[in-house]
Scaffold this active site. Sequence first.
Site, mmCIF file in Angstrom:
data_model
loop_
_atom_site.group_PDB
_atom_site.id
_atom_site.type_symbol
_atom_site.label_atom_id
_atom_site.label_comp_id
_atom_site.label_asym_id
_atom_site.label_seq_id
_atom_site.Cartn_x
_atom_site.Cartn_y
_atom_site.Cartn_z
ATOM 1 N N SER A 5 28.849 12.443 -61.143
ATOM 2 C CA SER A 5 28.522 13.796 -60.704
ATOM 3 C C SER A 5 27.037 14.006 -60.952
ATOM 4 C CB SER A 5 29.328 14.817 -61.523
ATOM 5 O OG SER A 5 28.836 16.130 -61.338
ATOM 6 N N TYR A 10 31.675 19.048 -69.642
ATOM 7 C CA TYR A 10 31.763 18.235 -68.438
ATOM 8 C C TYR A 10 30.518 17.373 -68.273
ATOM 9 C CZ TYR A 10 32.394 17.175 -63.441
ATOM 10 O OH TYR A 10 32.539 16.543 -62.227
#
Length: 259
Positions: free
Chosen positions: A143, A156
């Site tokens: 990501s 995250y």
Amino acid sequence: MPSAAPSAASRIAVVTGASSGIGAATARQLAAAGYRVVLTARRKDRIEALAEEITAAGHSATAYQLDVTDRAAVDEFATAFRTVGVLVNNAGGALGADPVATGDPDDWRTMYETNVIGTLNLTQALLPRLEASGDGTVVVVSSTAGHSTYEGGAGYVAAKHGAHVLAETLRLEIVGRPVRVIEVAPGMVRTEEFALTRFGGDAEKAAKVYEGVAEPLTAEDVADTITWAVTRPSHVNIDLLVVRPRAQASNTKVHREAR
């Protein structure tokens, strides 16, 4: 003369987290490219339905229920293969958007286990099969969170930084062996579940993530990127590919249309 690499039609592509979103879209596109896809996820009904869909379209797909954080189950899964051509480590996800001061340690632990340890488990278990293929590819779907941080995203971000470093280090460690390591780092992607899961099923909070953004990426956009990278000639390694929608300049700068 070296022998030619096996054709896609004779090769297996394992896709984790294939029950929805990027994983499901990637499975469809790799199958259309000629790979024999193996769909893994915890939700058996979802991957079995997807396997039926892909098979009905004239391609090859098999469903295998698997929790990537269960090492014993992963090792058992790996025994089914002599060789594997492609491993797409897509299983992962985000939980919560709390600041560091109040973040839930259980959420952090779950994100790390899924995004990092799950990727480690599959990669370790299948690496000998990837190498045995003579032309293997490991894909890590990380990501943009793995490359820069943002407020409320530390858990995250930490997990995806771990996934990024895993891919980067693996590439260094196996250079000279017939396995490529590709990292694809998507930015804002609108799927049916990502934001909804992150916010515990709160549809209103999930919708605000994309509010005013005319065209976030879709799962198909990212799958197209993964498939393109995987299908480059064997000597071409796409080390890192960051893909964002045009409206997103960084994790913290997004153009939103006024209502």
